[in-house]
Design an enzyme around this catalytic site. Structure first.
Site, PDB file in Angstrom:
ATOM      1  NE  ARG A 151      -3.349  -8.028  -4.332  1.00  0.00           N
ATOM      2  CZ  ARG A 151      -3.558  -7.606  -3.669  1.00  0.00           C
ATOM      3  NH1 ARG A 151      -3.409  -8.400  -2.246  1.00  0.00           N
ATOM      4  NH2 ARG A 151      -5.375  -6.974  -3.049  1.00  0.00           N
ATOM      5  CG  HIS A 165      -1.396  -1.221   0.867  1.00  0.00           C
ATOM      6  ND1 HIS A 165      -2.364  -2.336   2.495  1.00  0.00           N
ATOM      7  CD2 HIS A 165      -2.072  -1.375   0.230  1.00  0.00           C
ATOM      8  CE1 HIS A 165      -2.948  -2.410   2.372  1.00  0.00           C
ATOM      9  NE2 HIS A 165      -3.883  -2.501   0.845  1.00  0.00           N
ATOM     10  CB  SER A 170      -4.412  -7.086   4.554  1.00  0.00           C
ATOM     11  OG  SER A 170      -4.308  -5.518   4.221  1.00  0.00           O
ATOM     12  CE  LYS A 186     -14.504  -7.598   5.870  1.00  0.00           C
ATOM     13  NZ  LYS A 186     -13.855  -7.363   4.481  1.00  0.00           N
TER      14      LYS A 186
HETATM   15  P1  ADP Z   1     -10.185  -3.422  -0.459  1.00  0.00           P
HETATM   16  O1  ADP Z   1     -10.716  -4.416   1.003  1.00  0.00           O
HETATM   17  O2  ADP Z   1     -10.987  -2.645  -0.892  1.00  0.00           O
HETATM   18  O3  ADP Z   1      -9.496  -4.789  -1.111  1.00  0.00           O
HETATM   19  P2  ADP Z   1      -7.466  -3.620   0.803  1.00  0.00           P
HETATM   20  O4  ADP Z   1      -6.880  -3.103   2.206  1.00  0.00           O
HETATM   21  O5  ADP Z   1      -7.180  -4.917   0.693  1.00  0.00           O
HETATM   22  O6  ADP Z   1      -8.645  -2.777   0.093  1.00  0.00           O
HETATM   23  O7  ADP Z   1      -6.430  -2.734  -0.945  1.00  0.00           O
HETATM   24  C1  ADP Z   1      -6.438  -1.700  -0.912  1.00  0.00           C
HETATM   25  C2  ADP Z   1      -5.945  -0.992  -2.501  1.00  0.00           C
HETATM   26  O8  ADP Z   1      -4.721  -1.647  -2.176  1.00  0.00           O
HETATM   27  C3  ADP Z   1      -6.650  -2.096  -3.605  1.00  0.00           C
HETATM   28  O9  ADP Z   1      -6.739  -1.079  -5.305  1.00  0.00           O
HETATM   29  C4  ADP Z   1      -5.668  -3.701  -3.484  1.00  0.00           C
HETATM   30  O10 ADP Z   1      -5.665  -3.745  -4.858  1.00  0.00           O
HETATM   31  C5  ADP Z   1      -4.133  -2.852  -3.190  1.00  0.00           C
HETATM   32  N1  ADP Z   1      -2.692  -3.403  -2.568  1.00  0.00           N
HETATM   33  C6  ADP Z   1      -3.147  -4.415  -1.766  1.00  0.00           C
HETATM   34  N2  ADP Z   1      -2.008  -4.676  -1.389  1.00  0.00           N
HETATM   35  C7  ADP Z   1      -1.075  -4.601  -2.853  1.00  0.00           C
HETATM   36  C8  ADP Z   1      -0.179  -4.359  -2.927  1.00  0.00           C
HETATM   37  N3  ADP Z   1       0.276  -5.402  -2.143  1.00  0.00           N
HETATM   38  N4  ADP Z   1       0.761  -3.458  -3.969  1.00  0.00           N
HETATM   39  C9  ADP Z   1      -0.597  -2.824  -4.900  1.00  0.00           C
HETATM   40  N5  ADP Z   1      -1.100  -2.603  -4.283  1.00  0.00           N
HETATM   41  C10 ADP Z   1      -2.118  -3.559  -3.076  1.00  0.00           C
END
Ligand code: ADP
Length: 158
Positions: free
Chosen positions: A91, A18, A129, A42
């Site tokens: 990704r 992120h 995450s 949630k």
């Molecule tokens: P959500 O629950 O909305 O998917 P996340 O917190 O998992 O939220 O992810 C937020 C954004 O960050 C999403 O667009 C996701 O694709 C992107 N993202 C998550 N992990 C990575 C990563 N390792 N590299 C690049 N982008 C990521």
């Protein structure tokens, strides 16, 4: 005109993937609001306030990044905050399949808020995450998956 984007997500927790995405995004946008979505149905791993505090420590020296929570539609949050774009990360093809539909609908219902996708760095392509949460549950060292400048001591006392 200042270009402002919203980077929405759960960020439970915010990872190095992120962080890298926000840093890349700042090459395109003047300002980025990291928006932590609140889902009352949630229960997350970290409370939303804690997620926000941790992200703030990562960007404490960067006045172009703000961190907020929100509980409405993302496009409405963009409008309320004067943002014209949504920033999301890709990704792999599965991310694209999921994101494509949401971005199309957001564009239709918002009268033009565009989603900008940035590809993850190769070293973060397998990072999520949920993987970090799983490793923390089993007391594994996750430092290499977290932003280097953040105050993540909190995790290690959970
Ligand atoms: P959500 O629950 O909305 O998917 P996340 O917190 O998992 O939220 O992810 C937020 C954004 O960050 C999403 O667009 C996701 O694709 C992107 N993202 C998550 N992990 C990575 C990563 N390792 N590299 C690049 N982008 C990521």
């Amino acid at each position: 005109m200042q270009k402002k984007a919203v980077f929405p997500g759960s960020f439970d927790p915010f990872t190095a993937g992120h962080e890298a995405l926000v840093i890349k995004g700042l090459e395109i946008f003047d300002e980025i609001i990291i928006a932590v979505g609140v889902n009352s149905d949630k229960k997350g791993f970290l409370p939303v306030d804690k997620r926000i505090d941790l992200i703030k420590t990562v960007f404490k020296n960067n006045h172009r990044v703000q961190v907020k929570s929100y509980s409405c539609l993302t496009v409405d949050f963009c409008k309320e905050n004067g943002a014209t774009h949504i920033l999301r990360g890709l990704r792999n093809a599965a991310d694209f399949e999921y994101e494509n539909n949401i971005a199309q609908v957001n564009r239709l219902i918002s009268n033009g808020i565009e989603t900008v996708f940035l590809l993850s760095q190769p070293e973060h392509a397998a990072l999520s995450s949920s993987i970090v949460r799983e490793l923390i549950r089993y007391n594994k060292d996750v430092k290499m998956f977290l932003p280097s400048g953040g105050d993540f001591e909190y995790f290690f006392n959970l």
